[in-house]
Design a protein around this motif. Structure first.
Motif, PDB file in Angstrom:
ATOM      1  N   GLY A  77       0.803  -1.216   0.000  1.00 37.05           N
ATOM      2  CA  GLY A  77       0.000   0.000   0.000  1.00 37.05           C
ATOM      3  C   GLY A  77       0.832   1.261   0.000  1.00 37.05           C
ATOM      4  O   GLY A  77       1.571   1.548  -0.944  1.00 37.05           O
ATOM      5  N   ASN A  78       0.747   2.017   1.094  1.00 41.99           N
ATOM      6  CA  ASN A  78       1.414   3.321   1.165  1.00 41.99           C
ATOM      7  C   ASN A  78       2.767   3.243   1.875  1.00 41.99           C
ATOM      8  O   ASN A  78       3.287   4.252   2.341  1.00 41.99           O
ATOM      9  CB  ASN A  78       0.525   4.323   1.902  1.00 41.99           C
ATOM     10  N   SER A  79       3.330   2.049   2.000  1.00 41.66           N
ATOM     11  CA  SER A  79       4.615   1.929   2.705  1.00 41.66           C
ATOM     12  C   SER A  79       5.486   0.837   2.084  1.00 41.66           C
ATOM     13  O   SER A  79       4.994  -0.063   1.398  1.00 41.66           O
ATOM     14  CB  SER A  79       4.381   1.616   4.194  1.00 41.66           C
ATOM     15  N   LEU A  80       6.762   0.975   2.356  1.00 38.06           N
ATOM     16  CA  LEU A  80       7.765   0.011   1.909  1.00 38.06           C
ATOM     17  C   LEU A  80       8.174  -0.841   3.099  1.00 38.06           C
ATOM     18  O   LEU A  80       8.444  -0.318   4.183  1.00 38.06           O
ATOM     19  CB  LEU A  80       8.980   0.758   1.348  1.00 38.06           C
ATOM     20  N   PHE A  81       8.199  -2.167   2.907  1.00 43.03           N
ATOM     21  CA  PHE A  81       8.537  -3.095   3.995  1.00 43.03           C
ATOM     22  C   PHE A  81       9.846  -3.786   3.653  1.00 43.03           C
ATOM     23  O   PHE A  81       9.956  -4.456   2.627  1.00 43.03           O
ATOM     24  CB  PHE A  81       7.418  -4.116   4.179  1.00 43.03           C
ATOM     25  N   VAL A  82      10.854  -3.611   4.509  1.00 38.10           N
ATOM     26  CA  VAL A  82      12.183  -4.178   4.283  1.00 38.10           C
ATOM     27  C   VAL A  82      12.561  -5.034   5.488  1.00 38.10           C
ATOM     28  O   VAL A  82      12.344  -4.636   6.638  1.00 38.10           O
ATOM     29  CB  VAL A  82      13.252  -3.078   4.069  1.00 38.10           C
ATOM     30  N   VAL A  83      13.137  -6.206   5.214  1.00 37.22           N
ATOM     31  CA  VAL A  83      13.577  -7.114   6.276  1.00 37.22           C
ATOM     32  C   VAL A  83      15.060  -7.399   6.094  1.00 37.22           C
ATOM     33  O   VAL A  83      15.496  -7.758   4.989  1.00 37.22           O
ATOM     34  CB  VAL A  83      12.790  -8.441   6.259  1.00 37.22           C
ATOM     35  N   LEU A  84      15.838  -7.240   7.166  1.00 37.93           N
ATOM     36  CA  LEU A  84      17.255  -7.591   7.181  1.00 37.93           C
ATOM     37  C   LEU A  84      17.522  -8.494   8.372  1.00 37.93           C
ATOM     38  O   LEU A  84      16.855  -8.372   9.411  1.00 37.93           O
ATOM     39  CB  LEU A  84      18.148  -6.355   7.289  1.00 37.93           C
ATOM     40  N   ARG A  85      18.482  -9.384   8.228  1.00 36.13           N
ATOM     41  CA  ARG A  85      18.882 -10.239   9.344  1.00 36.13           C
ATOM     42  C   ARG A  85      20.192  -9.718   9.916  1.00 36.13           C
ATOM     43  O   ARG A  85      21.117  -9.364   9.183  1.00 36.13           O
ATOM     44  CB  ARG A  85      19.045 -11.691   8.903  1.00 36.13           C
ATOM     45  N   THR A  86      20.256  -9.659  11.228  1.00 38.52           N
ATOM     46  CA  THR A  86      21.470  -9.232  11.923  1.00 38.52           C
ATOM     47  C   THR A  86      22.212 -10.455  12.439  1.00 38.52           C
ATOM     48  O   THR A  86      21.628 -11.531  12.607  1.00 38.52           O
ATOM     49  CB  THR A  86      21.128  -8.312  13.103  1.00 38.52           C
ATOM     50  N   VAL A  87      23.489 -10.300  12.698  1.00 40.35           N
ATOM     51  CA  VAL A  87      24.285 -11.415  13.206  1.00 40.35           C
ATOM     52  C   VAL A  87      25.323 -10.883  14.182  1.00 40.35           C
ATOM     53  O   VAL A  87      25.863  -9.786  13.997  1.00 40.35           O
ATOM     54  CB  VAL A  87      24.973 -12.178  12.050  1.00 40.35           C
ATOM     55  N   GLU A  88      25.553 -11.657  15.239  1.00 41.53           N
ATOM     56  CA  GLU A  88      26.573 -11.340  16.235  1.00 41.53           C
ATOM     57  C   GLU A  88      27.346 -12.607  16.568  1.00 41.53           C
ATOM     58  O   GLU A  88      26.802 -13.713  16.511  1.00 41.53           O
ATOM     59  CB  GLU A  88      25.934 -10.797  17.511  1.00 41.53           C
ATOM     60  N   MET A  89      28.617 -12.428  16.908  1.00 40.36           N
ATOM     61  CA  MET A  89      29.448 -13.545  17.337  1.00 40.36           C
ATOM     62  C   MET A  89      29.524 -13.541  18.854  1.00 40.36           C
ATOM     63  O   MET A  89      30.100 -12.656  19.463  1.00 40.36           O
ATOM     64  CB  MET A  89      30.851 -13.439  16.735  1.00 40.36           C
ATOM     65  N   ASP A 147      23.340   0.200   6.512  1.00 41.05           N
ATOM     66  CA  ASP A 147      24.801   0.206   6.428  1.00 41.05           C
ATOM     67  C   ASP A 147      25.413  -0.298   7.729  1.00 41.05           C
ATOM     68  O   ASP A 147      26.395  -1.065   7.713  1.00 41.05           O
ATOM     69  CB  ASP A 147      25.294   1.614   6.110  1.00 41.05           C
ATOM     70  N   PHE A 148      24.844   0.109   8.858  1.00 43.79           N
ATOM     71  CA  PHE A 148      25.337  -0.349  10.161  1.00 43.79           C
ATOM     72  C   PHE A 148      25.160  -1.860  10.303  1.00 43.79           C
ATOM     73  O   PHE A 148      26.068  -2.560  10.770  1.00 43.79           O
ATOM     74  CB  PHE A 148      24.594   0.384  11.271  1.00 43.79           C
ATOM     75  N   ILE A 149      24.006  -2.376   9.905  1.00 47.35           N
ATOM     76  CA  ILE A 149      23.739  -3.820  10.010  1.00 47.35           C
ATOM     77  C   ILE A 149      24.710  -4.611   9.151  1.00 47.35           C
ATOM     78  O   ILE A 149      25.282  -5.616   9.590  1.00 47.35           O
ATOM     79  CB  ILE A 149      22.284  -4.120   9.607  1.00 47.35           C
ATOM     80  N   VAL A 150      24.904  -4.152   7.914  1.00 45.76           N
ATOM     81  CA  VAL A 150      25.806  -4.866   7.002  1.00 45.76           C
ATOM     82  C   VAL A 150      27.237  -4.822   7.506  1.00 45.76           C
ATOM     83  O   VAL A 150      27.980  -5.816   7.415  1.00 45.76           O
ATOM     84  CB  VAL A 150      25.698  -4.278   5.581  1.00 45.76           C
ATOM     85  N   ASP A 151      27.645  -3.688   8.060  1.00 54.62           N
ATOM     86  CA  ASP A 151      29.015  -3.576   8.582  1.00 54.62           C
ATOM     87  C   ASP A 151      29.268  -4.541   9.740  1.00 54.62           C
ATOM     88  O   ASP A 151      30.423  -4.914   9.994  1.00 54.62           O
ATOM     89  CB  ASP A 151      29.299  -2.144   9.032  1.00 54.62           C
ATOM     90  N   GLN A 152      28.216  -4.929  10.459  1.00 57.79           N
ATOM     91  CA  GLN A 152      28.382  -5.875  11.568  1.00 57.79           C
ATOM     92  C   GLN A 152      28.758  -7.269  11.082  1.00 57.79           C
ATOM     93  O   GLN A 152      29.199  -8.109  11.876  1.00 57.79           O
ATOM     94  CB  GLN A 152      27.094  -5.951  12.392  1.00 57.79           C
ATOM     95  N   TYR A 153      28.592  -7.534   9.789  1.00 59.43           N
ATOM     96  CA  TYR A 153      28.962  -8.837   9.242  1.00 59.43           C
ATOM     97  C   TYR A 153      30.473  -8.995   9.105  1.00 59.43           C
ATOM     98  O   TYR A 153      30.988 -10.109   9.147  1.00 59.43           O
ATOM     99  CB  TYR A 153      28.306  -9.058   7.877  1.00 59.43           C
ATOM    100  N   PHE A 154      31.184  -7.886   8.932  1.00 55.19           N
ATOM    101  CA  PHE A 154      32.629  -7.972   8.684  1.00 55.19           C
ATOM    102  C   PHE A 154      33.381  -8.613   9.847  1.00 55.19           C
ATOM    103  O   PHE A 154      34.195  -9.526   9.622  1.00 55.19           O
ATOM    104  CB  PHE A 154      33.193  -6.588   8.358  1.00 55.19           C
ATOM    105  N   PRO A 155      33.199  -8.185  11.109  1.00 60.33           N
ATOM    106  CA  PRO A 155      33.915  -8.866  12.199  1.00 60.33           C
ATOM    107  C   PRO A 155      33.513 -10.327  12.348  1.00 60.33           C
ATOM    108  O   PRO A 155      34.345 -11.162  12.736  1.00 60.33           O
ATOM    109  CB  PRO A 155      33.531  -8.051  13.451  1.00 60.33           C
TER     110      PRO A 155
END
Length: 324
Positions: A77-89, A147-155
């Protein structure tokens, strides 16, 4: 546990006021402002209030409540829905995955965080300290959090690569074991889980860089190329690591096979040495009356001496050839 982490209105790149959730609809009437709401594991009641304030689609809200979604981007409808998965070690090299859901509209952005201990407060502070960037609207806020979520994948990827190096040392410098094989399989499983979380982001970023969503301003789209480049690089590193893990697994099996062959050679060598006195004893243990040199008083000692010499000669040659 606090469910509404932040609820504020922004205008011209600056934070103008904190807003009560039930009064958000009043702020949305002003097209010169946008609202940024951050939620952490909200209850069904809180999500229902958010749904009513922003007129969100019930299917998207249901997905945000249940979580367990694969990374995706959809228009409701009137909004965009985006889903990302986060990861931590976590300690002891345990991966912990979470999810962050975004609702982006004409003048609002809502972030819903599940099972993630990393707060986005620093991201929000960074955006607020850069009014010239936040002036681009809710699209830039979406980019900053992504960008913050994706950067957490590097470590995490770096830690997995360090684990792979340690396993390679174990394979070639230590005795092959079942424990090493189990660790390799676990690393392979972790890489697969990370790949499942990262690879769909390529399509998500591609769609955000195009001109198909009116909720993302034209001047914000180039920023998503930076996220896209990071995602591609992470995906390439994961694929290379998976290939190395498969090679390490094959090498581990080869080392185990070589170790088993060495053991078999040792068994065969000692069996051949033991066969000599066994054969001699078998001949002289036969119930025959006339056995060569049986009546000679030194025959027993000579036979024993020759048998020992034959065993020593066999041992020497097996040792020289690497069987013992």
């Amino acid at each position: 546990m606090k469910q509404i982490i932040n609820c504020a209105a922004y205008s011209n790149g600056s934070r103008v006021a904190d807003v009560e959730l039930d009064k958000v609809h009043e702020i949305l009437q002003d097209q010169d402002q946008f609202v940024w709401i951050a939620l952490h594991e909200p209850s069904e009641e809180v999500l229902e209030r958010v749904k009513n304030e922003f007129s969100l689609h019930e299917l998207a809200v249901e997905d945000a409540h249940r979580a367990h979604q694969r990374p995706k981007i959809e228009v409701y409808g009137n909004s965009l829905f985006v889903v990302l998965r986060t990861v931590e070690m976590k300690p002891e090299h345990q991966l912990e995955f979470g999810e962050t859901h975004f609702f982006v509209g004409d003048n609002f952005i809502v972030t819903v965080r599940h099972r993630s201990s990393v707060s986005y407060a620093n991201v929000r502070s960074m955006c607020e300290s850069s009014p010239h960037l936040l002036r681009k609207g809710q699209g830039f806020a979406l980019y900053a959090v992504m960008d913050f979520i994706v950067d957490q994948y590097f470590p995490v990827i770096h830690d997995l690569e360090m684990q792979l190096e340690k396993m390679e040392d174990k394979i070639f410098k230590e005795k092959p074991s079942r424990e090493t094989t189990e660790q390799i399989y676990q690393l392979k499983r972790d890489l697969l889980e990370v790949r499942r979380a990262v690879s769909p982001l390529i399509d998500v970023c591609n769609r955000l860089m195009r001109f198909e969503f009116k909720f993302i301003s034209d001047e914000t789209r180039p920023y998503f190329r930076d996220v896209y480049d990071h995602v591609v690089r992470i995906n390439e590193v994961i694929e290379n690591a998976r290939e190395l893990v498969s090679t390490a697994l094959e090498a581990n099996f080869s080392m185990i096979s070589i170790s088993q062959n060495d053991v078999s050679k040792k068994f065969a060598g000692w069996a051949a040495i033991i066969a000599v006195p066994t054969m001699v004893a078998g001949f002289y243990g036969m119930n025959f009356r006339f056995i060569p040199e049986a009546e000679w008083e030194y025959a027993f000692y000579v036979v024993i001496l020759l048998t020992i010499c034959a065993c020593i000669i066999l041992y020497y040659f097996f040792r020289r050839s690497g069987w013992l």
